[in-house]
Design a protein around this motif. Sequence first.
Motif, mmCIF file in Angstrom:
data_model
loop_
_atom_site.group_PDB
_atom_site.id
_atom_site.type_symbol
_atom_site.label_atom_id
_atom_site.label_comp_id
_atom_site.label_asym_id
_atom_site.label_seq_id
_atom_site.Cartn_x
_atom_site.Cartn_y
_atom_site.Cartn_z
ATOM 1 N N LYS A 1 0.027 14.580 70.375
ATOM 2 C CA LYS A 1 0.934 15.553 69.742
ATOM 3 C C LYS A 1 1.553 14.963 68.479
ATOM 4 C CE LYS A 1 2.323 18.144 73.863
ATOM 5 N NZ LYS A 1 3.428 18.425 74.803
ATOM 6 N N ASP A 2 2.019 13.725 68.575
ATOM 7 C CA ASP A 2 2.628 13.058 67.413
ATOM 8 C C ASP A 2 1.619 12.922 66.282
ATOM 9 O OD1 ASP A 2 4.941 12.803 68.922
ATOM 10 O OD2 ASP A 2 4.666 10.661 69.326
ATOM 11 N N TYR A 3 0.388 12.553 66.630
ATOM 12 C CA TYR A 3 -0.665 12.370 65.633
ATOM 13 C C TYR A 3 -0.990 13.690 64.938
ATOM 14 C CZ TYR A 3 -5.032 10.658 63.589
ATOM 15 O OH TYR A 3 -6.021 10.293 62.713
ATOM 16 N N THR A 4 -1.174 14.728 65.725
ATOM 17 C CA THR A 4 -1.497 16.044 65.166
ATOM 18 C C THR A 4 -0.370 16.540 64.270
ATOM 19 O OG1 THR A 4 -2.856 16.549 67.092
ATOM 20 C CG2 THR A 4 -2.152 18.412 65.756
ATOM 21 N N LYS A 5 0.860 16.343 64.700
ATOM 22 C CA LYS A 5 2.023 16.758 63.901
ATOM 23 C C LYS A 5 2.057 15.993 62.572
ATOM 24 C CE LYS A 5 7.040 17.243 64.250
ATOM 25 N NZ LYS A 5 8.225 16.978 65.078
ATOM 26 N N LEU B 1 1.048 15.732 56.709
ATOM 27 C CA LEU B 1 0.351 15.119 55.580
ATOM 28 C C LEU B 1 -0.543 16.113 54.850
ATOM 29 C CD1 LEU B 1 -0.513 11.668 57.146
ATOM 30 C CD2 LEU B 1 0.998 12.079 55.187
ATOM 31 N N LYS B 2 -1.028 17.096 55.562
ATOM 32 C CA LYS B 2 -1.839 18.137 54.921
ATOM 33 C C LYS B 2 -0.995 18.900 53.900
ATOM 34 C CE LYS B 2 -4.945 21.956 56.102
ATOM 35 N NZ LYS B 2 -5.485 22.768 57.201
ATOM 36 N N LYS B 3 0.267 19.150 54.247
ATOM 37 C CA LYS B 3 1.184 19.867 53.345
ATOM 38 C C LYS B 3 1.831 18.939 52.325
ATOM 39 C CE LYS B 3 2.587 23.659 56.371
ATOM 40 N NZ LYS B 3 3.713 24.308 57.051
ATOM 41 N N PHE B 4 2.177 17.740 52.790
ATOM 42 C CA PHE B 4 2.902 16.777 51.954
ATOM 43 C C PHE B 4 2.186 15.422 52.007
ATOM 44 C CE2 PHE B 4 5.924 19.790 53.827
ATOM 45 C CZ PHE B 4 6.462 20.362 52.686
ATOM 46 N N PRO B 5 1.125 15.249 51.222
ATOM 47 C CA PRO B 5 0.280 14.045 51.304
ATOM 48 C C PRO B 5 1.004 12.714 51.079
ATOM 49 C CG PRO B 5 -0.741 15.724 49.916
ATOM 50 C CD PRO B 5 0.626 16.208 50.240
ATOM 51 N N HIS B 6 2.167 12.747 50.445
ATOM 52 C CA HIS B 6 2.869 11.498 50.143
ATOM 53 C C HIS B 6 4.026 11.217 51.098
ATOM 54 C CE1 HIS B 6 0.419 11.158 46.620
ATOM 55 N NE2 HIS B 6 0.780 12.367 46.236
ATOM 56 N N ARG C 1 -11.740 14.189 66.425
ATOM 57 C CA ARG C 1 -11.564 15.584 66.845
ATOM 58 C C ARG C 1 -10.235 16.158 66.374
ATOM 59 N NH1 ARG C 1 -14.271 15.466 72.815
ATOM 60 N NH2 ARG C 1 -16.412 15.365 72.090
ATOM 61 N N MET C 2 -9.174 15.367 66.445
ATOM 62 C CA MET C 2 -7.875 15.870 65.989
ATOM 63 C C MET C 2 -7.886 16.100 64.477
ATOM 64 S SD MET C 2 -5.048 14.017 68.432
ATOM 65 C CE MET C 2 -5.746 12.377 68.406
ATOM 66 N N ASN C 3 -8.547 15.211 63.735
ATOM 67 C CA ASN C 3 -8.669 15.400 62.286
ATOM 68 C C ASN C 3 -9.466 16.661 61.970
ATOM 69 O OD1 ASN C 3 -7.623 13.220 60.241
ATOM 70 N ND2 ASN C 3 -8.123 12.138 62.132
ATOM 71 N N GLU C 4 -10.557 16.862 62.687
ATOM 72 C CA GLU C 4 -11.368 18.062 62.469
ATOM 73 C C GLU C 4 -10.556 19.325 62.763
ATOM 74 O OE1 GLU C 4 -14.729 17.410 64.995
ATOM 75 O OE2 GLU C 4 -15.679 16.019 63.596
ATOM 76 N N GLU C 5 -9.759 19.275 63.812
ATOM 77 C CA GLU C 5 -8.940 20.424 64.196
ATOM 78 C C GLU C 5 -7.916 20.764 63.106
ATOM 79 O OE1 GLU C 5 -5.374 21.068 67.314
ATOM 80 O OE2 GLU C 5 -7.233 20.345 68.212
ATOM 81 N N VAL C 6 -7.266 19.752 62.573
ATOM 82 C CA VAL C 6 -6.213 19.971 61.580
ATOM 83 C C VAL C 6 -6.784 20.331 60.210
ATOM 84 C CG1 VAL C 6 -4.344 18.862 60.279
ATOM 85 C CG2 VAL C 6 -4.511 18.559 62.757
ATOM 86 N N TYR C 7 -7.876 19.673 59.826
ATOM 87 C CA TYR C 7 -8.418 19.869 58.487
ATOM 88 C C TYR C 7 -9.560 20.880 58.422
ATOM 89 C CZ TYR C 7 -5.450 16.064 56.984
ATOM 90 O OH TYR C 7 -4.358 15.303 56.678
ATOM 91 N N ALA C 8 -9.875 21.505 59.539
ATOM 92 C CA ALA C 8 -10.934 22.533 59.539
ATOM 93 C C ALA C 8 -10.504 23.705 58.651
ATOM 94 C CB ALA C 8 -11.201 23.024 60.948
#
Length: 76
Positions: free
Chosen positions: A20-24, A29-34, A68-75
């Motif tokens: 959960k922490d990782y996905t959050k 980071l997807k919205k605010f990369p820095h 898998r979590m990266n694919e889920e978030v960045y799909a």
Amino acid sequence: KRMENCYTNLANAIIVQAAKDYTKALRRLKKFPHDKEARYIKQDCERFFRSGWFEVLTDLNGEVLIQRMNEEVYAV
């Protein structure tokens, strides 16, 4: 047997919370990369998923979980 279930439940809860922490952190980071805090949490979770401690807690493959979590978030 009952005590073994308690340890299994605790191990599962640790892994679920880390996921959960990782996905959050990934979503942040997807919205605010820095975002430094989100980057730190992401790196900390990745260290955990690749650690010997993770291997003690579960038979899951940490690298596959990260992927898998990266694919889920960045799909798209």
